[in-house]
Motif scaffolding. Structure first.
Motif, PDB file in Angstrom:
ATOM      1  N   UNK A   1      42.400  11.692 -17.552  1.00 53.81           N
ATOM      2  CA  UNK A   1      41.960  10.971 -18.543  1.00 53.81           C
ATOM      3  C   UNK A   1      40.670  10.197 -18.342  1.00 53.81           C
ATOM      4  N   UNK A   2      39.672  11.107 -18.321  1.00 55.56           N
ATOM      5  CA  UNK A   2      38.204  10.672 -18.068  1.00 55.56           C
ATOM      6  C   UNK A   2      37.911   9.552 -18.920  1.00 55.56           C
ATOM      7  N   UNK A   3      37.194   8.597 -18.510  1.00 53.45           N
ATOM      8  CA  UNK A   3      36.560   7.450 -19.339  1.00 53.45           C
ATOM      9  C   UNK A   3      35.171   7.905 -19.831  1.00 53.45           C
ATOM     10  N   UNK A   4      34.185   6.926 -19.533  1.00 52.57           N
ATOM     11  CA  UNK A   4      33.072   6.914 -19.881  1.00 52.57           C
ATOM     12  C   UNK A   4      31.889   7.740 -18.883  1.00 52.57           C
ATOM     13  N   UNK A   5      32.567   8.001 -18.037  1.00 46.53           N
ATOM     14  CA  UNK A   5      31.750   8.592 -16.713  1.00 46.53           C
ATOM     15  C   UNK A   5      32.517   9.428 -15.895  1.00 46.53           C
ATOM     16  N   UNK A   6      32.215  10.532 -15.494  1.00 48.45           N
ATOM     17  CA  UNK A   6      33.243  11.408 -14.537  1.00 48.45           C
ATOM     18  C   UNK A   6      32.612  11.254 -13.149  1.00 48.45           C
ATOM     19  N   UNK A   7      33.619  10.997 -12.457  1.00 45.98           N
ATOM     20  CA  UNK A   7      33.219  10.781 -10.815  1.00 45.98           C
ATOM     21  C   UNK A   7      33.996  11.985 -10.088  1.00 45.98           C
TER      22      UNK A   7
ATOM     23  N   UNK B   1      31.663   2.429 -31.811  1.00 46.52           N
ATOM     24  CA  UNK B   1      32.077   3.441 -30.959  1.00 46.52           C
ATOM     25  C   UNK B   1      31.740   3.252 -29.411  1.00 46.52           C
ATOM     26  N   UNK B   2      32.634   3.425 -28.403  1.00 50.70           N
ATOM     27  CA  UNK B   2      32.251   3.017 -27.012  1.00 50.70           C
ATOM     28  C   UNK B   2      31.494   3.955 -25.998  1.00 50.70           C
ATOM     29  N   UNK B   3      31.379   5.175 -26.557  1.00 49.24           N
ATOM     30  CA  UNK B   3      30.677   6.253 -25.921  1.00 49.24           C
ATOM     31  C   UNK B   3      31.554   7.018 -24.956  1.00 49.24           C
ATOM     32  N   UNK B   4      32.825   7.377 -25.078  1.00 49.94           N
ATOM     33  CA  UNK B   4      33.493   7.975 -24.131  1.00 49.94           C
ATOM     34  C   UNK B   4      32.890   9.579 -24.067  1.00 49.94           C
ATOM     35  N   UNK B   5      32.895  10.167 -22.719  1.00 49.35           N
ATOM     36  CA  UNK B   5      32.350  11.493 -22.531  1.00 49.35           C
ATOM     37  C   UNK B   5      32.750  12.431 -23.662  1.00 49.35           C
ATOM     38  N   UNK B   6      34.057  12.568 -24.133  1.00 55.46           N
ATOM     39  CA  UNK B   6      34.524  13.374 -25.159  1.00 55.46           C
ATOM     40  C   UNK B   6      33.904  13.340 -26.379  1.00 55.46           C
TER      41      UNK B   6
ATOM     42  N   UNK C   1      26.989  -2.139 -31.569  1.00 57.42           N
ATOM     43  CA  UNK C   1      28.116  -2.351 -30.630  1.00 57.42           C
ATOM     44  C   UNK C   1      28.135  -4.054 -30.312  1.00 57.42           C
ATOM     45  N   UNK C   2      29.388  -4.648 -30.474  1.00 59.59           N
ATOM     46  CA  UNK C   2      29.570  -5.939 -29.861  1.00 59.59           C
ATOM     47  C   UNK C   2      29.378  -6.311 -28.476  1.00 59.59           C
ATOM     48  N   UNK C   3      29.473  -5.018 -27.681  1.00 59.24           N
ATOM     49  CA  UNK C   3      29.747  -5.238 -26.441  1.00 59.24           C
ATOM     50  C   UNK C   3      28.532  -4.599 -25.699  1.00 59.24           C
ATOM     51  N   UNK C   4      27.765  -5.452 -24.886  1.00 62.08           N
ATOM     52  CA  UNK C   4      26.586  -4.873 -24.582  1.00 62.08           C
ATOM     53  C   UNK C   4      26.622  -4.159 -23.069  1.00 62.08           C
ATOM     54  N   UNK C   5      27.702  -4.072 -22.602  1.00 63.10           N
ATOM     55  CA  UNK C   5      28.329  -3.453 -21.336  1.00 63.10           C
ATOM     56  C   UNK C   5      28.852  -1.936 -21.937  1.00 63.10           C
ATOM     57  N   UNK C   6      29.036  -1.931 -23.177  1.00 61.46           N
ATOM     58  CA  UNK C   6      29.548  -0.622 -23.660  1.00 61.46           C
ATOM     59  C   UNK C   6      29.057   0.719 -23.123  1.00 61.46           C
ATOM     60  N   UNK C   7      29.582   1.618 -22.732  1.00 62.34           N
ATOM     61  CA  UNK C   7      28.991   2.929 -22.282  1.00 62.34           C
ATOM     62  C   UNK C   7      27.866   3.575 -23.142  1.00 62.34           C
ATOM     63  N   UNK C   8      28.014   3.238 -24.423  1.00 64.47           N
ATOM     64  CA  UNK C   8      27.204   3.838 -25.412  1.00 64.47           C
ATOM     65  C   UNK C   8      25.942   3.247 -25.291  1.00 64.47           C
TER      66      UNK C   8
END
Ligand SMILES: Cc1cc2nc3c(=O)[nH]c(=O)nc-3n(C[C@H](O)[C@H](O)[C@H](O)COP(=O)(O)OP(=O)(O)OC[C@H]3O[C@@H](n4cnc5c(N)ncnc54)[C@H](O)[C@@H]3O)c2cc1C
Ligand SMILES: Nc1ncnc2c1ncn2[C@@H]1O[C@H](COP(=O)(O)O)[C@@H](O)[C@H]1O
Lengths: 257, 323
Positions: A12-18, B270-275, B290-297
């Motif tokens: 279940x990969x998240x925002x980055x794939x390592x 939306x957080x910005x998941x790869x999928x 987005x409220x979160x400055x650290x979000x991947x998006x």
């Protein structure tokens, strides 16, 4: 009516794939595991069809021992039985996978579990080979249709619909058949805590997979994580203070107002 | 020879087919061999006029009295029989539902490997292919080596540009009639039901407003709908929002949803998941709220606004309306 849903365990990969250092697989040290959304829908469809028509819903995977976790997800979603074709950690290619699944289905048949409907995902989440379902159908000499987003079974006939531009193609197929499904065909249920607890105690049928290999070879050499442009976004501001800047981008850069 | 399976709309090849021909021609040129195509006749026939511009040498029309409509197994079997006759080194199909389905049947019939979603292919010594293909909807690339008498390949969606050949050819035509059995017609399109299209389809929209889990519930999508209306666009969603039951699956953007290529995509909450991101790779500009400055998006967007979409979007709507 007995229905089989075939699923594949994937990270279940998240925002980055390592990747691991040898570039052979995804580094899963900090990751959980899941299956493709298409396959969750295959399980849900198997359960709904057997709820409507009687019979039993069965989930099957070819994978490592740990893949029992995904089978138990299926059981918690009210599938009746689960089979693990225990294959170790190496990923099998689509031809070997299909051959092993077909052999597994034959074995289950010999043990009294005959299926009227075999459901697959349209493509696996990680490999997206677009072929395991079709190859299983060919091995078992069953009719097969892929990419289905609506399914009704009436008097031993599956009425399956596939989205095409501007409408839907309708197929009518005599069972037994193989059907590969896409997310959107149904809304997979959330398993209750109680169902999850029960699933943990249920037996999983374990078998040795056997596969025949055909002509030619396909070998994975390595994986590569493409460079994603890590360009930090230009921050237009905080909260409603940013609105004027947003309008400016929409107006002068994208020209949509 | 490289044999390409052509999908047509009326008598013209589809756009995905023309993209695929770019890959097929690369293979044929690399081998110094001919580029032949196969198309199914029925109703109408593929017109060969345009194909010369794409370097096609020969067109095979599959003609059979039972092959009026689409029948996946019969089509796969026909292509496999033609391939057995003309012995191509590769069979290439568009990276579409149909392309994948037909080619998978060819693979099963000939019992050879098939590689889907290719983004680059080299023919190396001894006729083996070194290829790169997309995994995880394009967030990972697999390097692989494929060796087979006949190699089966599809290109990844929109990975190859539509390109004419350097020199125009004058394709010759012939008919091919496969020998098919009843069982191969077990699966065929019985009818096509037209759907009423409402609004602009996500895939074609020039402006897309995305709503994710951060939208918080179905009602707050009204604000996003309003913004979309003001900008002449369409609303999409993340899988999290679809799973919550806030939006229908047709709205989902991502690996198992729609692929969009608008001028601007505005993901809200939306957080910005790869999928999710593989579905909006084609967007010209991304502006995230987005409220979160650290979000991947925030890393993946061109512009970002840090804050609560429930405050920002209504204010933005008001400002645009007054402008
Ligand atoms: C095989 C596979 C396929 C998948 N396919 C898809 C797919 O096609 N499409 C897809 O979208 N996902 C897909 N997913 C799921 C994906 O991994 C993520 O789980 C999903 O995209 C998360 O959705 P989200 O960003 O809306 O939710 P979250 O990850 O929960 O993010 C919510 C975001 O909203 C922000 N937020 C919260 N409140 C506010 C507010 N008031 N204002 C502004 N921002 C706020 C938060 O900071 C957070 O960044 C897939 C997963 C797998 C495993
Ligand atoms: N290892 C596996 N075990 C069980 N089913 C699988 C496996 N791999 C693929 N499948 C099934 O085949 C479908 C298509 O896979 P693929 O051909 O890899 O895209 C998946 O969605 C699954 O339903």
């Amino acid at each position: 009516m007995n229905v089989l849903a075939c699923i594949k365990r994937v990270p279940n990969t998240g925002a980055k794939i390592v990747l691991t250092d040898d570039e052979q697989r995804i580094d899963t040290t900090n990751l959980g595991f899941t299956m493709s959304p298409h396959e969750e829908c295959a399980i849900e469809e198997a359960v709904q069809q057997t709820e409507a028509h009687g019979g039993s819903a069965h989930v099957l995977t070819l994978g490592p021992e740990e893949a029992t976790e995904q089978l138990r997800t299926g059981l918690a979603m009210q599938a009746d039985e689960a089979t693990l074709l225990e294959a170790g950690d190496e990923e099998w290619g689509p031809r070997a996978t299909a051959s092993a699944i077909a052999n597994g289905v034959r074995e289950l048949g010999d043990d009294g579990a005959e299926f009227d409907l075999l459901l697959f995902g349209n493509e696996s989440a990680d490999a997206a080979n677009y072929q395991v379902g079709t190859r299983v159908a060919a091995e078992l000499d069953l009719p097969c249709v892929t990419g289905i987003k609506s399914l009704d079974v009436e008097d031993g006939t599956a009425i399956a619909r596939r989205e095409v531009s501007g409408g839907e193609e309708v197929y009518e197929i005599a069972l037994p058949a193989v059907i590969t499904v896409k997310e959107g065909i149904n809304e997979p249920r959330y398993a209750s805590m109680r169902a999850k607890m029960q699933a943990r105690r249920q037996d999983v049928d374990r078998r040795e997979p056997t596969a025949d290999t055909g002509a030619g070879t396909y070998e994975k050499v390595r994986l590569e994580a493409p460079e994603t442009a890590e360009s930090e976004a230009e921050i237009l501001g905080d909260g409603t203070d940013a609105v004027a800047n947003v309008v400016d981008v929409l107006e002068s850069e994208v020209e949509v107002i | 020879m490289t044999l390409a399976f052509v999908e047509r709309e009326g008598s013209d090849p589809t756009e995905e087919t023309l993209e695929m021909l770019t890959l097929a021609r690369e293979l044929a040129d690399g081998d110094g061999e001919s580029l032949d195509v196969v198309a199914f006749a029925g109703g109408s026939r593929l017109s060969v006029d345009e194909l010369g511009a794409y370097g096609v040498d020969e067109v095979y029309h599959v003609v059979h009295d039972r092959l009026d409509g689409y029948a996946p197994e019969a089509w796969g079997e026909s292509v496999a029989q033609l391939a057995s006759d003309v012995d191509p080194s590769a069979v290439v199909a568009p990276g579409t539902d149909r392309g994948h389905e037909v080619l998978a049947h060819v693979g099963a019939t000939l019992d050879v490997p098939m590689a889907a979603n290719c983004i680059g292919i080299d023919v190396v010594e001894d006729g083996a292919y070194e290829l790169r293909r997309n995994r995880w909807g394009g967030s990972l690339i697999e390097h692989a080596r494929l060796e087979a008498g006949t190699t089966l390949l599809t290109p990844a969606e929109h990975e190859f540009p539509i390109e004419k050949a350097e020199s125009t050819t004058d394709p010759s035509e012939s008919e091919f009639t496969p020998s098919l059995e009843d069982t191969q017609f077990r699966v065929q399109v019985e009818r096509v039901e037209r759907a009423d299209e409402e609004g602009i389809p996500l895939g074609e929209a020039r402006v897309v407003i995305g709503g994710g889990r951060g939208v918080g519930g179905p009602d707050a999508y009204d604000q996003l709908e309003e913004l979309a209306d003001l900008l002449g666009g369409t609303v999409g969603a993340s899988r999290a929002a679809v799973n919550e039951g806030w939006r229908p699956h047709d709205d989902q953007i991502g690996q198992t949803g729609a692929k969009i290529s608008p001028d601007i995509y505005i993901p809200c909450g939306i957080s910005g998941a790869v999928q999710h991101m593989v579905g909006c790779k084609g967007a010209e500009t991304i502006l995230a709220i987005n409220t979160d400055p650290e979000a991947a998006i925030i890393q993946k967007a061109d512009y970002a606004v840090i804050g609560d979409l429930h405050e920002i979007v209504p204010e933005l709507n008001d400002t645009i309306r007054e402008a």
